[in-house]
Design a protein around this motif. Structure first.
Motif, PDB file in Angstrom:
ATOM      1  N   GLN A 156     -14.664  -3.176   4.866  1.00  0.00           N
ATOM      2  CA  GLN A 156     -14.422  -2.856   6.271  1.00  0.00           C
ATOM      3  C   GLN A 156     -15.687  -2.301   6.922  1.00  0.00           C
ATOM      4  OE1 GLN A 156     -10.977  -0.333   6.056  1.00  0.00           O
ATOM      5  NE2 GLN A 156      -9.560  -2.073   5.974  1.00  0.00           N
ATOM      6  N   ASP A 157     -16.455  -1.522   6.176  1.00  0.00           N
ATOM      7  CA  ASP A 157     -17.710  -0.978   6.700  1.00  0.00           C
ATOM      8  C   ASP A 157     -18.703  -2.073   7.074  1.00  0.00           C
ATOM      9  OD1 ASP A 157     -16.820   1.633   6.494  1.00  0.00           O
ATOM     10  OD2 ASP A 157     -17.959   2.075   4.667  1.00  0.00           O
ATOM     11  N   ILE A 158     -18.662  -3.209   6.356  1.00  0.00           N
ATOM     12  CA  ILE A 158     -19.581  -4.294   6.675  1.00  0.00           C
ATOM     13  C   ILE A 158     -18.947  -5.328   7.602  1.00  0.00           C
ATOM     14  CG2 ILE A 158     -20.951  -3.967   4.583  1.00  0.00           C
ATOM     15  CD1 ILE A 158     -19.594  -6.508   3.449  1.00  0.00           C
ATOM     16  N   GLY A 159     -17.796  -4.978   8.172  1.00  0.00           N
ATOM     17  CA  GLY A 159     -17.195  -5.811   9.209  1.00  0.00           C
ATOM     18  C   GLY A 159     -16.174  -6.833   8.755  1.00  0.00           C
ATOM     19  N   ALA A 160     -15.702  -6.736   7.533  1.00  0.00           N
ATOM     20  CA  ALA A 160     -14.713  -7.694   7.035  1.00  0.00           C
ATOM     21  C   ALA A 160     -13.301  -7.292   7.454  1.00  0.00           C
ATOM     22  CB  ALA A 160     -14.775  -7.782   5.515  1.00  0.00           C
ATOM     23  N   ASP A 161     -12.464  -8.294   7.626  1.00  0.00           N
ATOM     24  CA  ASP A 161     -11.031  -8.073   7.779  1.00  0.00           C
ATOM     25  C   ASP A 161     -10.459  -8.035   6.366  1.00  0.00           C
ATOM     26  OD1 ASP A 161     -11.026  -8.168  10.596  1.00  0.00           O
ATOM     27  OD2 ASP A 161     -11.055 -10.357  10.529  1.00  0.00           O
ATOM     28  N   VAL A 162      -9.662  -7.018   6.064  1.00  0.00           N
ATOM     29  CA  VAL A 162      -9.187  -6.792   4.697  1.00  0.00           C
ATOM     30  C   VAL A 162      -7.673  -6.612   4.691  1.00  0.00           C
ATOM     31  CG1 VAL A 162      -9.327  -5.247   2.699  1.00  0.00           C
ATOM     32  CG2 VAL A 162     -11.357  -5.653   4.093  1.00  0.00           C
ATOM     33  N   ALA A 163      -7.030  -7.182   3.682  1.00  0.00           N
ATOM     34  CA  ALA A 163      -5.595  -6.968   3.469  1.00  0.00           C
ATOM     35  C   ALA A 163      -5.380  -6.727   1.976  1.00  0.00           C
ATOM     36  CB  ALA A 163      -4.795  -8.178   3.919  1.00  0.00           C
ATOM     37  N   ILE A 164      -4.559  -5.718   1.666  1.00  0.00           N
ATOM     38  CA  ILE A 164      -4.219  -5.434   0.272  1.00  0.00           C
ATOM     39  C   ILE A 164      -2.715  -5.593   0.106  1.00  0.00           C
ATOM     40  CG2 ILE A 164      -4.140  -3.702  -1.563  1.00  0.00           C
ATOM     41  CD1 ILE A 164      -6.587  -2.410  -0.394  1.00  0.00           C
ATOM     42  N   GLU A 165      -2.335  -6.351  -0.917  1.00  0.00           N
ATOM     43  CA  GLU A 165      -0.928  -6.501  -1.263  1.00  0.00           C
ATOM     44  C   GLU A 165      -0.818  -6.387  -2.776  1.00  0.00           C
ATOM     45  OE1 GLU A 165       2.632  -9.768  -0.989  1.00  0.00           O
ATOM     46  OE2 GLU A 165       1.135  -9.740   0.592  1.00  0.00           O
ATOM     47  N   ASP A 166      -0.083  -5.382  -3.223  1.00  0.00           N
ATOM     48  CA  ASP A 166       0.049  -5.086  -4.653  1.00  0.00           C
ATOM     49  C   ASP A 166      -1.329  -4.882  -5.261  1.00  0.00           C
ATOM     50  OD1 ASP A 166       2.858  -5.243  -4.510  1.00  0.00           O
ATOM     51  OD2 ASP A 166       2.780  -7.422  -4.750  1.00  0.00           O
ATOM     52  N   ASP A 167      -1.714  -5.710  -6.236  1.00  0.00           N
ATOM     53  CA  ASP A 167      -3.013  -5.537  -6.887  1.00  0.00           C
ATOM     54  C   ASP A 167      -4.038  -6.575  -6.423  1.00  0.00           C
ATOM     55  OD1 ASP A 167      -2.065  -7.800  -8.146  1.00  0.00           O
ATOM     56  OD2 ASP A 167      -2.185  -7.002 -10.171  1.00  0.00           O
ATOM     57  N   THR A 212      -7.555  -9.387  -0.182  1.00  0.00           N
ATOM     58  CA  THR A 212      -8.176 -10.561   0.429  1.00  0.00           C
ATOM     59  C   THR A 212      -9.058 -10.080   1.570  1.00  0.00           C
ATOM     60  OG1 THR A 212      -6.284 -10.930   1.875  1.00  0.00           O
ATOM     61  CG2 THR A 212      -6.327 -12.159  -0.181  1.00  0.00           C
ATOM     62  N   PHE A 213     -10.140 -10.782   1.794  1.00  0.00           N
ATOM     63  CA  PHE A 213     -11.072 -10.368   2.839  1.00  0.00           C
ATOM     64  C   PHE A 213     -11.766 -11.580   3.444  1.00  0.00           C
ATOM     65  CE2 PHE A 213     -13.267 -10.389  -1.190  1.00  0.00           C
ATOM     66  CZ  PHE A 213     -14.483 -11.004  -0.916  1.00  0.00           C
ATOM     67  N   SER A 214     -12.219 -11.398   4.663  1.00  0.00           N
ATOM     68  CA  SER A 214     -13.019 -12.429   5.319  1.00  0.00           C
ATOM     69  C   SER A 214     -13.920 -11.764   6.341  1.00  0.00           C
ATOM     70  CB  SER A 214     -12.128 -13.476   5.990  1.00  0.00           C
ATOM     71  OG  SER A 214     -11.353 -12.878   7.007  1.00  0.00           O
ATOM     72  N   GLY A 215     -15.079 -12.338   6.475  1.00  0.00           N
ATOM     73  CA  GLY A 215     -16.048 -11.842   7.436  1.00  0.00           C
ATOM     74  C   GLY A 215     -16.892 -12.999   7.914  1.00  0.00           C
ATOM     75  N   ARG A 216     -17.919 -12.691   8.638  1.00  0.00           N
ATOM     76  CA  ARG A 216     -18.792 -13.724   9.182  1.00  0.00           C
ATOM     77  C   ARG A 216     -19.585 -14.374   8.044  1.00  0.00           C
ATOM     78  NH1 ARG A 216     -22.307 -12.493  14.409  1.00  0.00           N
ATOM     79  NH2 ARG A 216     -21.178 -14.125  15.495  1.00  0.00           N
ATOM     80  N   GLY A 217     -19.193 -15.584   7.679  1.00  0.00           N
ATOM     81  CA  GLY A 217     -19.914 -16.328   6.657  1.00  0.00           C
ATOM     82  C   GLY A 217     -19.424 -16.149   5.236  1.00  0.00           C
ATOM     83  N   TYR A 218     -18.315 -15.461   5.047  1.00  0.00           N
ATOM     84  CA  TYR A 218     -17.797 -15.275   3.691  1.00  0.00           C
ATOM     85  C   TYR A 218     -16.297 -14.986   3.737  1.00  0.00           C
ATOM     86  CZ  TYR A 218     -18.086 -10.366   4.976  1.00  0.00           C
ATOM     87  OH  TYR A 218     -17.948  -9.175   5.630  1.00  0.00           O
ATOM     88  N   LYS A 219     -15.627 -15.261   2.627  1.00  0.00           N
ATOM     89  CA  LYS A 219     -14.213 -14.903   2.453  1.00  0.00           C
ATOM     90  C   LYS A 219     -13.936 -14.871   0.963  1.00  0.00           C
ATOM     91  CE  LYS A 219     -12.510 -19.629   2.821  1.00  0.00           C
ATOM     92  NZ  LYS A 219     -11.611 -20.542   3.520  1.00  0.00           N
ATOM     93  N   GLY A 220     -12.889 -14.141   0.590  1.00  0.00           N
ATOM     94  CA  GLY A 220     -12.604 -14.077  -0.830  1.00  0.00           C
ATOM     95  C   GLY A 220     -11.353 -13.313  -1.168  1.00  0.00           C
ATOM     96  N   THR A 221     -11.114 -13.222  -2.455  1.00  0.00           N
ATOM     97  CA  THR A 221      -9.956 -12.529  -3.004  1.00  0.00           C
ATOM     98  C   THR A 221     -10.385 -11.797  -4.270  1.00  0.00           C
ATOM     99  OG1 THR A 221      -8.461 -14.245  -2.205  1.00  0.00           O
ATOM    100  CG2 THR A 221      -7.635 -12.841  -3.945  1.00  0.00           C
ATOM    101  N   VAL A 222      -9.844 -10.598  -4.447  1.00  0.00           N
ATOM    102  CA  VAL A 222     -10.059  -9.827  -5.665  1.00  0.00           C
ATOM    103  C   VAL A 222      -8.699  -9.343  -6.141  1.00  0.00           C
ATOM    104  CG1 VAL A 222     -11.078  -7.744  -6.658  1.00  0.00           C
ATOM    105  CG2 VAL A 222     -12.345  -9.038  -4.935  1.00  0.00           C
ATOM    106  N   SER A 223      -8.403  -9.548  -7.408  1.00  0.00           N
ATOM    107  CA  SER A 223      -7.176  -8.989  -7.976  1.00  0.00           C
ATOM    108  C   SER A 223      -7.557  -8.187  -9.218  1.00  0.00           C
ATOM    109  CB  SER A 223      -6.163 -10.080  -8.316  1.00  0.00           C
ATOM    110  OG  SER A 223      -6.651 -10.917  -9.319  1.00  0.00           O
ATOM    111  N   ILE A 224      -6.933  -7.016  -9.331  1.00  0.00           N
ATOM    112  CA  ILE A 224      -7.173  -6.160 -10.490  1.00  0.00           C
ATOM    113  C   ILE A 224      -5.821  -5.865 -11.120  1.00  0.00           C
ATOM    114  CG2 ILE A 224      -8.221  -4.048 -11.361  1.00  0.00           C
ATOM    115  CD1 ILE A 224      -9.982  -3.985  -8.904  1.00  0.00           C
ATOM    116  N   SER A 225      -5.453  -6.719 -12.053  1.00  0.00           N
ATOM    117  CA  SER A 225      -4.190  -6.554 -12.768  1.00  0.00           C
ATOM    118  C   SER A 225      -4.469  -5.782 -14.055  1.00  0.00           C
ATOM    119  CB  SER A 225      -3.578  -7.928 -13.050  1.00  0.00           C
ATOM    120  OG  SER A 225      -4.478  -8.724 -13.768  1.00  0.00           O
ATOM    121  N   PRO A 226      -3.419  -5.345 -14.750  1.00  0.00           N
ATOM    122  CA  PRO A 226      -3.650  -4.613 -15.999  1.00  0.00           C
ATOM    123  C   PRO A 226      -4.516  -5.439 -16.956  1.00  0.00           C
ATOM    124  CG  PRO A 226      -1.363  -4.405 -15.347  1.00  0.00           C
ATOM    125  CD  PRO A 226      -1.990  -5.421 -14.418  1.00  0.00           C
ATOM    126  N   GLY A 227      -5.675  -4.898 -17.306  1.00  0.00           N
ATOM    127  CA  GLY A 227      -6.548  -5.527 -18.277  1.00  0.00           C
ATOM    128  C   GLY A 227      -7.528  -6.569 -17.753  1.00  0.00           C
TER     129      GLY A 227
END
Length: 92
Positions: free
Chosen positions: A29-40, A43-58
């Motif tokens: 968010q500090d670098i201007g991305a739109d961020v949504a968190i659901e469970d673990d 997802t994020f998107s910004g100018r020129g990039y987008k992605g997903t990170v999941s941190i499940s057990p292990g």
């Protein structure tokens, strides 16, 4: 689009996993991305990039799709991401 894929094992507790996602969300968010968190999953998107990170057990998994302007920085970004993950996901 160029893509960065990351998979890392970890030994974080539920509370530590939530803290990592919260820290990542604040950074994005500090670098201007739109961020949504659901469970673990974050997802994020910004100018020129987008992605997903999941941190499940292990297991932490993520990808980032880089637009045309960010492609020249792929190597630097990937190195910085791996260094950050080493520090955050290392066993205590």
């Amino acid at each position: 689009m160029s893509k960065i894929d990351i998979t890392r094992q970890h030994h974080l507790s539920d509370q530590e996993r939530a803290a990592v996602l919260s820290d990542l969300s604040a950074f994005l968010q500090d670098i201007g991305a739109d961020v949504a968190i659901e469970d673990d999953q974050l997802t994020f998107s910004g100018r020129g990039y987008k992605g997903t990170v999941s941190i499940s057990p292990g297991l932490a998994k993520g990808y980032i799709s880089l637009g045309l302007l960010a492609r020249p920085f792929k190597g630097q970004l990937e190195k910085a991401i791996h260094e950050h993950l080493e520090a955050r996901l290392a066993a205590p």
